[in-house]
Design an enzyme around this catalytic site. Structure first.
Site, PDB file in Angstrom:
ATOM      1  N   ASP B  11       0.854  -1.186   0.000  1.00  0.00           N
ATOM      2  CA  ASP B  11       0.000   0.000   0.000  1.00  0.00           C
ATOM      3  C   ASP B  11       0.889   1.234   0.000  1.00  0.00           C
ATOM      4  O   ASP B  11       1.848   1.320   0.766  1.00  0.00           O
ATOM      5  CB  ASP B  11      -0.888   0.019   1.247  1.00  0.00           C
ATOM      6  CG  ASP B  11      -2.020  -0.992   1.141  1.00  0.00           C
ATOM      7  OD1 ASP B  11      -2.255  -1.512   0.032  1.00  0.00           O
ATOM      8  OD2 ASP B  11      -2.666  -1.254   2.171  1.00  0.00           O
ATOM      9  N   ASP B 130     -14.019  -6.918  -4.481  1.00  0.00           N
ATOM     10  CA  ASP B 130     -14.132  -7.098  -3.032  1.00  0.00           C
ATOM     11  C   ASP B 130     -15.450  -7.794  -2.772  1.00  0.00           C
ATOM     12  O   ASP B 130     -16.506  -7.307  -3.198  1.00  0.00           O
ATOM     13  CB  ASP B 130     -14.122  -5.737  -2.316  1.00  0.00           C
ATOM     14  CG  ASP B 130     -12.780  -5.040  -2.444  1.00  0.00           C
ATOM     15  OD1 ASP B 130     -11.751  -5.737  -2.592  1.00  0.00           O
ATOM     16  OD2 ASP B 130     -12.753  -3.790  -2.416  1.00  0.00           O
TER      17      ASP B 130
END
Lengths: 193, 252
Positions: B11, B130
């Site tokens: 990230d 997701d």
């Protein structure tokens, strides 16, 4: 060395240029006839779709120039397929330098063939210092069958041409610029041809 | 033999890696390029960089970082986070990314998947999904960083994006993410069997056996993890040797 990368807005030009930089070689990006003709060696990258790549080449008249080149030439991924005669992708006539077809994988396995797979039956100095079974990175949905011009093969699940040589034209279906130290060695070998 | 891929995910915020990473032998583990080089040396098969910043200004910084990563690492990498247009993708691919991952934008505007596949080829278009399971709804697709439930059933949506031109599915189970209890084998297997493109499993990795399970039982083509690798709870060379002994084809 005067090294030229054929510039026709192919997707992986930047990655190929960076890989050469890591080998300490500065390559010139060009679509200019004189620049390409006078190069010691020419690299021809490519990712994306066959018919649009051919349209880009035609719009720059590179489809006329590339078949006439005499210096060591290296087509990578779509750059290899473009050297062939015809592709199933978009039913496209390619450059016709190497008299071979480009076919779509017909398999129950996942397509694109994406990831690291092994290079076998290695021939020519392009693979000097590369062990049989070394891994290379692939991402493609179309392939060139085995032929008398095959200088390396990979299986998915049937063996296909991982690399070709036809006169001064070398080509790889895998991405040497993304294949770690082995890929760098193959690029280095091309530069030493 | 095509090998199963192990993919660390980094990230990125303001050009730096986040999630308190501890590496004694890296000069600056907050530097994405340093960390990426280290992972490449460890035998990672690919890397994913997710831009978790939001503003357009920050996104320009991200494109510069992508160029810097491409300059220094010799394995493939995917970038994602906030990508919403063909123009966004063009910038990232020209900077040297191999693939882009799109998520919420594909839900808002499915045509984008088709546009990207036509323009750049399916091989560089990963659709991130997701997903969350509840007894009432089954496995549903969520959007906006997993905060909003959509009407899409996960397997149907996977098939749809592949029809539109996605070349890969990155499937994250929100039920499993962060639990370290293992990947969601059921939905990963269902999606992997339903689509013709590779599926990357994400969410829930806690040990080596979890990777073997997702490859052998759920037929995932690749598995992604973040903190497990970043905190060095699992080292990639150990993981790959374990997998090989379990009969999983890996690149060693």
């Amino acid at each position: 060395m005067n090294l030229v990368i054929v510039d026709y807005k192919a997707g992986n030009v930047q990655s190929v240029q960076f890989a050469l930089e890591r080998l300490g070689v500065q390559a010139t990006l060009s679509a200019d006839f004189e620049t390409i003709q006078s190069a010691d060696k020419v690299i021809f990258p490519g990712v994306g779709e066959a018919s649009s790549a051919m349209a880009q080449l035609r719009s720059r008249n590179l489809d006329k120039l590339l078949p006439t080149l005499k210096q060591p030439f290296f087509g990578v991924c779509l750059g290899m397929q473009l050297l062939c005669q015809h592709s199933d992708e978009g039913d496209t006539d390619m450059l016709g330098i190497i008299p071979l077809p480009v076919k779509r994988f017909q398999t129950d396995l996942k397509v694109p063939h994406m990831g690291w797979n092994q290079l076998e039956q290695l021939q020519t100095p392009l693979f000097a210092g590369i062990a049989e079974g070394e891994y290379a990175y692939y991402v493609h949905s179309f392939y060139v069958p085995l032929s008398e011009y095959t200088i390396a093969q990979t299986s998915y699940p049937e063996p296909f041409s991982a690399a070709l040589q036809f006169k001064n034209f070398y080509a790889a279906q895998f991405h040497p610029e993304k294949s770690g130290p082995a890929g760098s060695q193959i690029l280095k070998n091309f530069l030493a041809l | 033999m095509l090998t199963k891929r192990i993919i660390p995910c980094l990230d990125i915020k303001d050009g730096r890696t986040v999630k308190g990473i501890r590496f004694e032998n890296i000069r600056d583990a907050g530097d994405p390029v340093e960390l990426a080089k280290w992972y490449a040396g460890q035998g990672a098969d690919e890397l994913v960089f997710l831009d978790i910043t939001a503003t357009n200004e920050e996104r320009k910084t991200f494109a510069e970082l992508v160029r810097d990563i491409a300059r220094h690492i010799d394995i493939p990498f995917t970038v994602g986070g906030g990508i919403s247009s063909v123009a966004d993708v063009e910038v990232l691919l020209q900077a040297g990314a191999d693939k882009v991952s799109i998520n919420s934008a594909a839900i808002r505007h499915p045509q984008l998947v088709e546009d990207l596949a036509k323009r750049f080829g399916s091989q560089c278009v990963t659709v991130a999904i997701d997903t969350k399971h509840t007894d009432a709804t089954g496995w549903k697709v969520y959007t906006r960083a997993g905060t909003v439930e959509t009407e899409h059933a996960t397997v149907d949506w996977s098939k749809r994006v592949v029809d539109l031109g996605a070349g890969e599915i990155l499937l994250t189970s929100m039920n499993n993410d962060g639990t370290k209890a293992g990947f969601a084998l059921d939905i990963t297997g269902e999606v992997a069997r339903a689509v013709t493109v590779p599926v990357v499993a994400s969410g829930g990795a806690g040990n080596k056996q979890h990777f073997a399970d997702v490859f052998l039982q759920a037929q995932a083509d690749a598995a992604l993890a973040a903190s497990l690798f970043h905190f060095r709870e699992l080292e990639i060379p150990d993981l790959k040797h374990f997998l090989k002994n379990q009969g999983v084809d890996v690149r060693i």
